[in-house]
Motif scaffolding. Sequence first.
Motif, short mmCIF file in Angstrom:
data_model
loop_
_atom_site.label_atom_id
_atom_site.label_comp_id
_atom_site.label_asym_id
_atom_site.label_seq_id
_atom_site.Cartn_x
_atom_site.Cartn_y
_atom_site.Cartn_z
N GLU A 168 0.84 -1.19 0.00
CA GLU A 168 0.00 0.00 0.00
C GLU A 168 0.88 1.24 0.00
O GLU A 168 1.88 1.30 0.72
CB GLU A 168 -0.92 0.02 1.22
N SER A 169 0.49 2.23 -0.79
CA SER A 169 1.25 3.47 -0.86
C SER A 169 0.29 4.63 -1.05
O SER A 169 -0.77 4.49 -1.66
CB SER A 169 2.27 3.44 -2.00
N THR A 170 0.67 5.77 -0.51
CA THR A 170 -0.07 7.01 -0.70
C THR A 170 0.90 8.09 -1.17
O THR A 170 2.10 8.04 -0.86
CB THR A 170 -0.76 7.45 0.60
N GLN A 197 1.42 12.46 -2.18
CA GLN A 197 0.96 13.83 -2.12
C GLN A 197 0.51 14.28 -3.51
O GLN A 197 0.77 13.60 -4.51
CB GLN A 197 2.06 14.75 -1.58
N SER A 198 -0.13 15.43 -3.57
CA SER A 198 -0.63 15.92 -4.85
C SER A 198 0.50 16.19 -5.83
O SER A 198 0.32 16.16 -7.04
CB SER A 198 -1.46 17.18 -4.63
N SER A 199 1.70 16.48 -5.32
CA SER A 199 2.86 16.73 -6.17
C SER A 199 3.51 15.45 -6.69
O SER A 199 4.43 15.51 -7.50
CB SER A 199 3.90 17.56 -5.41
N GLY A 200 3.06 14.30 -6.20
CA GLY A 200 3.64 13.03 -6.60
C GLY A 200 4.67 12.48 -5.64
O GLY A 200 5.15 11.36 -5.81
N VAL A 201 5.04 13.24 -4.62
CA VAL A 201 6.01 12.78 -3.64
C VAL A 201 5.37 11.70 -2.76
O VAL A 201 4.24 11.88 -2.29
CB VAL A 201 6.51 13.96 -2.77
N PRO A 202 6.04 10.57 -2.56
CA PRO A 202 5.45 9.53 -1.71
C PRO A 202 5.21 10.03 -0.29
O PRO A 202 6.06 10.66 0.32
CB PRO A 202 6.51 8.41 -1.73
N LYS A 203 4.01 9.75 0.20
CA LYS A 203 3.68 10.12 1.56
C LYS A 203 3.95 8.96 2.51
O LYS A 203 4.49 9.14 3.60
CB LYS A 203 2.21 10.53 1.64
N SER A 204 3.59 7.76 2.11
CA SER A 204 3.84 6.57 2.93
C SER A 204 3.70 5.35 2.04
O SER A 204 2.96 5.36 1.05
CB SER A 204 2.84 6.49 4.09
N PHE A 205 4.44 4.31 2.38
CA PHE A 205 4.19 3.01 1.78
C PHE A 205 4.55 1.93 2.78
O PHE A 205 5.48 2.05 3.57
CB PHE A 205 4.89 2.78 0.43
N GLU A 206 3.76 0.87 2.73
CA GLU A 206 3.84 -0.21 3.71
C GLU A 206 3.68 -1.54 3.01
O GLU A 206 2.83 -1.71 2.13
CB GLU A 206 2.75 -0.02 4.77
N GLN A 222 9.98 1.27 -4.40
CA GLN A 222 8.73 0.66 -4.85
C GLN A 222 8.60 0.81 -6.35
O GLN A 222 9.36 1.55 -6.99
CB GLN A 222 7.54 1.34 -4.18
N GLY A 223 7.63 0.10 -6.93
CA GLY A 223 7.40 0.19 -8.36
C GLY A 223 6.27 -0.72 -8.78
O GLY A 223 5.53 -1.28 -7.96
N TYR A 224 6.14 -0.89 -10.10
CA TYR A 224 5.06 -1.69 -10.67
C TYR A 224 5.65 -2.80 -11.52
O TYR A 224 6.68 -2.63 -12.18
CB TYR A 224 4.14 -0.82 -11.53
N ALA A 231 0.36 7.06 -8.70
CA ALA A 231 -0.62 6.03 -8.38
C ALA A 231 -1.19 5.43 -9.66
O ALA A 231 -1.25 6.09 -10.71
CB ALA A 231 -1.73 6.61 -7.52
N ALA A 232 -1.63 4.16 -9.58
CA ALA A 232 -2.15 3.46 -10.76
C ALA A 232 -3.62 3.83 -10.99
O ALA A 232 -4.52 3.00 -10.85
CB ALA A 232 -1.99 1.95 -10.59
#
Length: 530
Positions: free
Chosen positions: A256-258, A260-269, A304-306, A381-382
Amino acid sequence: MTVVEDRPATAGAPPPGRGNPLWALLRNSWRQLTSMRTALILLFLLAVAAVPGSIFPQRSVSRENVAEYFAAHPKLAPAIDRLFAFDVYASPWFAAIYLLLFTSLIGCVLPRLRDHVRALRTVPPDAPKRLDRLPQHAPGAERPEEPAAVAAEIAKTLRRRRWRTRLRETSDGWTVAAEKGYLKETGNLLFHFAMLAVLVGVGFGHWYGWHANRLLVEGADQGFCSAVTQFDESVLGPRVDASDLPDFCVRMTDFESTFQSSGVPKSFEATVEVSENGGDYRPDRFTVNDPLRLDGANINLIGQGYAPVLRYTDRYGASQTKVVPFLPGDLNMTSEGVVQFPDVNLDPATGERDPKLQMGFEGVFLPTGGTDGSATSKFPAADNPVLYIAAYRGDLGLDVGKPSSVYALNREQIADGDLKKISGERPYVLRPGEKWTLDDGSTLEFAGIRRFATISIRHDPTQFLMLIGAVLGLAGLMLSLFTHRRRVWFRVVPAENGSAIEAGGLPRTDYPGFGDEFAALTRHIKEGTP
């Protein structure tokens, strides 16, 4: 007449070894090595010696990067390799500086520790005869009590203020000597011992530690176990064998990842299932700043990635499915990757495979594609996944035994014409669930998307020692900076109305606030107030 007094033959002999030039050279060399100036020079040289380790790729980190450097600089690389530019931290010259610094610190610290212990056991010296010659002086003041009582009260007051105090009776009265600030030297020694602990921790951590990297794709079929062959990259310490690695297996079930509106990662778990020592799998989680700890090894989440899921069905109807990580290239996770199918188009009649019918696909994955048709993602985000892909048919060059990148097709095969592009100039656009039918009737299906996490696995047996060394070093530095050595003396002599008190003070180090402290101390003592 001159009388010559008989003396022992050894009375005027030099100390043992003084007449020996070799012994004198060794003694002077040891003194130079264990001086504080030499320790500082060696510390500076150690920092300078570590600079090439950040400029040139290191074999202990990535042998692939070293090979690329050799290919890009065929003349320079062999020359600097003879100077251990690609093995800086394992080079003889780096080890020499390291050991000399360690020896110098020991030679600096042990004599100072001996002198410090001796100073702590020594009582404060008696008051000088002329207190008025000291930097701080308070002239005589009278109190009605007897000199012995006043001196005892002064000593008690100073002890309450944590001064090391000595009360002495003299021919004309009493003196009280007190000193304070020995924690400054204690802090210095603590800081140097902390540096030794850090040096020991770095050395033993290099010998008995190990680290590895792994790209972990979501799914029970994509897990790994702690084996050198299952790591993407691994570096074992000189004292560590592959059989010494802890026994655990990890598979990621969710990511799971979130953003910010600028695209900077806020959190991932990452949600994982873990098995230790052959036991059953148990669920667990870890994030960026909260690693997964398994049998002395820490698993850190660093990226992280896809990973698109692609299913290829060849001209004979046989299907193969591959989950291929695409490496992100920008903040919005525009990712590039390659999927290769070398074992397709097997003729069912003969059971033979034509190497000229191998398939390779090169593409760009956009988690959020735009409406303008550009191959650049708009958001990490996808939200609107799109895959731009090109097809190649021919010999992939995987059977020649040469190492090649799994993230790019073999350009030599393309240049030689052994691998030809069959999809035209413009890449084909696929979205999840869509199929692409090629010229020979084979199809490529964009079956779905999985997440992947880049993890770092590290085992450092001296991690706790390094932590203790860092904490003690900080504490010692604070004591050294904010503690000051000083001494005060009080002379109490009989007077007409009781006792006369004279005081003097001497700062042993640069201490601008000593005058205010001395004035406040003498004022309270002369007035008899707490």
